[in-house]
Design a protein around this motif. Structure first.
Motif, mmCIF file in Angstrom:
data_model
loop_
_atom_site.group_PDB
_atom_site.id
_atom_site.type_symbol
_atom_site.label_atom_id
_atom_site.label_comp_id
_atom_site.label_asym_id
_atom_site.label_seq_id
_atom_site.Cartn_x
_atom_site.Cartn_y
_atom_site.Cartn_z
ATOM 1 N N ARG A 85 7.840 -11.753 5.230
ATOM 2 C CA ARG A 85 8.548 -10.555 5.685
ATOM 3 C C ARG A 85 8.810 -9.600 4.513
ATOM 4 O O ARG A 85 8.657 -8.392 4.642
ATOM 5 C CB ARG A 85 9.880 -10.949 6.329
ATOM 6 N N ILE A 86 9.205 -10.166 3.384
ATOM 7 C CA ILE A 86 9.464 -9.336 2.202
ATOM 8 C C ILE A 86 8.182 -8.651 1.742
ATOM 9 O O ILE A 86 8.153 -7.440 1.460
ATOM 10 C CB ILE A 86 10.047 -10.192 1.058
ATOM 11 N N GLU A 87 7.105 -9.444 1.659
ATOM 12 C CA GLU A 87 5.826 -8.890 1.192
ATOM 13 C C GLU A 87 5.355 -7.747 2.093
ATOM 14 O O GLU A 87 4.965 -6.682 1.616
ATOM 15 C CB GLU A 87 4.762 -9.980 1.144
ATOM 16 N N HIS A 88 5.403 -7.959 3.405
ATOM 17 C CA HIS A 88 4.927 -6.935 4.336
ATOM 18 C C HIS A 88 5.834 -5.696 4.319
ATOM 19 O O HIS A 88 5.347 -4.572 4.446
ATOM 20 C CB HIS A 88 4.837 -7.513 5.753
ATOM 21 N N THR A 89 7.126 -5.908 4.136
ATOM 22 C CA THR A 89 8.041 -4.770 4.077
ATOM 23 C C THR A 89 7.775 -3.924 2.839
ATOM 24 O O THR A 89 7.728 -2.684 2.907
ATOM 25 C CB THR A 89 9.508 -5.250 4.074
ATOM 26 N N MET A 90 7.574 -4.577 1.713
ATOM 27 C CA MET A 90 7.308 -3.835 0.479
ATOM 28 C C MET A 90 5.932 -3.177 0.505
ATOM 29 O O MET A 90 5.761 -2.039 0.050
ATOM 30 C CB MET A 90 7.459 -4.764 -0.723
ATOM 31 N N THR A 91 4.953 -3.877 1.067
ATOM 32 C CA THR A 91 3.624 -3.291 1.201
ATOM 33 C C THR A 91 3.663 -2.073 2.104
ATOM 34 O O THR A 91 2.993 -1.058 1.847
ATOM 35 C CB THR A 91 2.628 -4.330 1.757
ATOM 36 N N LEU A 92 4.452 -2.156 3.167
ATOM 37 C CA LEU A 92 4.627 -1.022 4.069
ATOM 38 C C LEU A 92 5.155 0.186 3.313
ATOM 39 O O LEU A 92 4.616 1.296 3.438
ATOM 40 C CB LEU A 92 5.612 -1.402 5.184
ATOM 41 N N MET A 93 6.195 -0.001 2.504
ATOM 42 C CA MET A 93 6.806 1.117 1.779
ATOM 43 C C MET A 93 5.833 1.707 0.766
ATOM 44 O O MET A 93 5.709 2.930 0.626
ATOM 45 C CB MET A 93 8.080 0.633 1.083
ATOM 46 N N LEU A 94 5.120 0.861 0.039
ATOM 47 C CA LEU A 94 4.166 1.339 -0.960
ATOM 48 C C LEU A 94 2.984 2.048 -0.306
ATOM 49 O O LEU A 94 2.500 3.066 -0.820
ATOM 50 C CB LEU A 94 3.670 0.167 -1.810
ATOM 51 N N THR A 95 2.518 1.518 0.823
ATOM 52 C CA THR A 95 1.402 2.140 1.537
ATOM 53 C C THR A 95 1.807 3.501 2.090
ATOM 54 O O THR A 95 1.052 4.476 1.984
ATOM 55 C CB THR A 95 0.923 1.235 2.686
ATOM 56 N N PHE A 96 2.999 3.566 2.672
ATOM 57 C CA PHE A 96 3.496 4.847 3.186
ATOM 58 C C PHE A 96 3.581 5.873 2.060
ATOM 59 O O PHE A 96 3.178 7.030 2.226
ATOM 60 C CB PHE A 96 4.870 4.663 3.825
ATOM 61 N N ALA A 97 4.106 5.454 0.919
ATOM 62 C CA ALA A 97 4.238 6.367 -0.218
ATOM 63 C C ALA A 97 2.882 6.878 -0.673
ATOM 64 O O ALA A 97 2.695 8.084 -0.895
ATOM 65 C CB ALA A 97 4.950 5.651 -1.372
ATOM 66 N N GLU A 98 1.916 5.962 -0.803
ATOM 67 C CA GLU A 98 0.585 6.359 -1.291
ATOM 68 C C GLU A 98 -0.101 7.327 -0.333
ATOM 69 O O GLU A 98 -0.804 8.244 -0.758
ATOM 70 C CB GLU A 98 -0.273 5.123 -1.520
#
Length: 205
Positions: A85-98
């Motif tokens: 859950r942590i990994e996917h949440t952080m990946t979501l935020m980084l992907t959205f930013a990029e």
């Protein structure tokens, strides 16, 4: 245009134009005159849809909030493992930013200089809410008697948030050349190993 495709409303066009201008003019202050020119309407037409530029920025902030927190809730329902859950949440935020460079200027406050204080407060609240989500994910594991972190869950969530904010700020400072997802798999592997109390808990993600 097919029946399922809808032309963006004028309000959506204005917000899309604002996000685009934030991306292609890093560091520049956006004026309503330039925004009206980008949209192809008069300034008066802008104000028929938004009473102020602050409301336009609020529209983009609302988009960020809806996009991120709707998907975070989905992640929490679709994945069981705490680290997953942590990994996917952080990946979501980084992907959205990029994918949304212009939005990053709002998230860092870069585009809000000189704007109303309530916009900066709302961005601060966004990150507080994101930190709370990370903290809750970690605490849920503790309720199952599975302590994932070797430090307090609040401290761990704050560290993870600092990582995300740092990557977004680097992206803006580099004028969008330092992509947030570069080296992320290796960085996550490092974070995950150091978040774990016992190595055999790695199976949770």
């Amino acid at each position: 245009m097919t029946d399922t495709e809808q032309k963006p409303s004028r309000k959506q066009q204005i917000l899309q134009a604002l996000a685009h201008m934030l991306e292609v003019n890093p560091g520049a202050r956006i004026t309503t005159a330039n925004l009206a020119k980008e949209v192809g309407v008069s300034e008066a037409a802008l104000y028929r849809h938004f009473p102020s530029k602050a409301k336009m920025f609020e529209g983009l902030i609302e988009f960020i909030e809806a996009t991120i927190f709707t998907r975070v809730n989905r992640i929490r329902s679709e994945y069981d493992g705490t680290l997953s859950r942590i990994e996917h949440t952080m990946t979501l935020m980084l992907t959205f930013a990029e994918k949304n460079p212009g939005m990053c200027r709002i998230l860092t406050g870069d585009a809000l200089s000189g704007e109303t204080e309530r916009l900066r407060v709302r961005i601060a609240q966004f990150f507080e809410r994101l930190e709370t989500q990370l903290k809750q994910i970690l605490r849920e594991s503790e309720l199952r008697d599975v302590k994932v972190t070797s430090i307090d869950s609040g401290a761990a969530a704050n560290m993870l948030l600092a990582f995300l904010e740092g990557r977004i700020r680097q992206y803006v400072r580099s004028e969008f050349s330092a992509k947030p997802l570069v080296n992320w798999p290796e960085q996550w592997s490092f974070l995950a190993r150091n978040l774990l109390v016992e190595n055999d808990l790695v199976e949770q993600y």
